[in-house]
Design an enzyme around this catalytic site. Structure first.
Site, PDB file in Angstrom:
ATOM      1  N   ASP A 175      15.929 -25.994 -14.221  1.00  0.00           N
ATOM      2  CA  ASP A 175      16.552 -26.631 -15.311  1.00  0.00           C
ATOM      3  C   ASP A 175      17.253 -25.462 -15.890  1.00  0.00           C
ATOM      4  OD1 ASP A 175      16.415 -29.274 -16.997  1.00  0.00           O
ATOM      5  OD2 ASP A 175      16.273 -27.613 -18.769  1.00  0.00           O
ATOM      6  N   GLU A 218      21.258 -31.168 -16.530  1.00  0.00           N
ATOM      7  CA  GLU A 218      21.294 -29.737 -16.002  1.00  0.00           C
ATOM      8  C   GLU A 218      20.018 -29.512 -15.063  1.00  0.00           C
ATOM      9  OE1 GLU A 218      19.027 -30.174 -20.040  1.00  0.00           O
ATOM     10  OE2 GLU A 218      20.479 -31.222 -19.046  1.00  0.00           O
TER      11      GLU A 218
END
Length: 300
Positions: A175, A218
């Site tokens: 992430d 993301e």
């Protein structure tokens, strides 16, 4: 004598009627043959007539245009000289290379001609390259993330269904740290540049046979096969360090650096299925975030 004359007239009438029917049938056959020849010569599909020994007996104009050769060149050749992998199936698909080096995909129909010896065959072929490429492109669009070019969730799901669970298979859940802050401060276009750069870093570090996907926002998932635990940590650290050292410049000439957090799990050690292993990696990713970000968690 009169009865005999009547009989002769009746036979004469029957003969004339039979002759008329024969002529009509012959005319119908000639008409049918003419239509068949017209269909053969003017068909847009390439058509070949081959013998029992696979020798080309005849072919239409479209066949010469199809293969971009002069008329008459094919007669006497073995059909397998142009369709090497020809088999006895009625419907076939082949990849062939033309004399000019162009590679095409053909749809081929093989049929027995209705003649006395049942030895001659008809081959009809059509170029389906464009159709196939269009299907491949549509499939790629459906399974590929438009921004990064990586697999999307749908593409990942398809691959996972075909992946046999094995030892030494590890999942890296990744992430981008503080991504919302980057979007808020510099705009979504800059955020997109960060995601594109991350995809490039992943592709440089991992092997072609490993699986890289963007599974949302993301967040990324990398599945690495046939690799020992200590090597997985080295790969993850190379990814983390390469990201930490990366700097992008956006359209406003802002120079932006960014980091990532990684949670790792290994199949059978951390879950009996890939899905279970991913779930464990997700928990470890959360720990990495809570412990200050820009770090890797591989155990509890």
């Amino acid at each position: 004598m009169a009865a005999l004359t009547y009989r002769e007239k009746e036979l004469d009438h029957l003969n004339k009627d039979l002759e008329r029917r024969i002529n009509e049938r012959a005319l119908a056959l000639r008409s049918s043959e003419a239509k068949a020849k017209a269909l053969f010569w003017f068909a847009q599909d390439a058509i070949f007539v081959i013998s029992k020994n696979d020798e080309i007996i005849d072919c239409n104009n479209a066949a010469h245009k199809f293969f971009e050769v002069r008329n008459g060149k094919f007669i006497g050749l073995n059909i397998k000289s142009i369709i090497p992998n020809l088999n006895n199936k009625n419907q076939q698909e082949h990849h062939i290379t033309l004399e000019n080096g162009k590679n095409i995909i053909i749809d081929l129909t093989l049929a027995q001609l209705p003649n006395e010896n049942q030895k001659e065959k008809l081959i009809i072929m059509r170029d389906i390259t464009y159709k196939k490429e269009k299907m491949i492109n549509l499939e790629k669009m459906a399974t590929t993330d438009k921004l990064t070019g990586l697999l999307n969730r749908h593409g990942l799901s398809d691959i996972l269904q075909r992946t046999v669970p094995k030892p030494k298979l590890s999942t890296l859940l990744i992430d981008a740290d503080n991504f919302k802050k980057i979007n808020d401060q510099y705009g979504h276009q800059t955020g997109d540049l960060v995601l594109i750069e991350l995809a490039k870093i992943f592709q440089k570090v991992v092997r072609p046979e490993d699986i890289i996907s963007r599974i949302g926002g993301e967040e990324f998932l990398i599945i690495i096969k046939d690799t020992e635990k200590e090597n997985i940590l080295k790969i993850a650290e190379r990814i983390r360090k390469a990201t930490e050292e990366s700097i992008i410049e956006d359209l406003s000439n802002n120079k932006i650096s960014f980091t990532i957090s990684i949670g790792i799990s290994t199949l059978f050690e951390d879950g009996k299925t890939i899905e279970e292993a991913i779930s464990v990696a997700d928990k470890r990713l959360y720990q990495a975030k809570m412990n200050g970000k820009n770090r890797i968690i591989y155990d509890n």
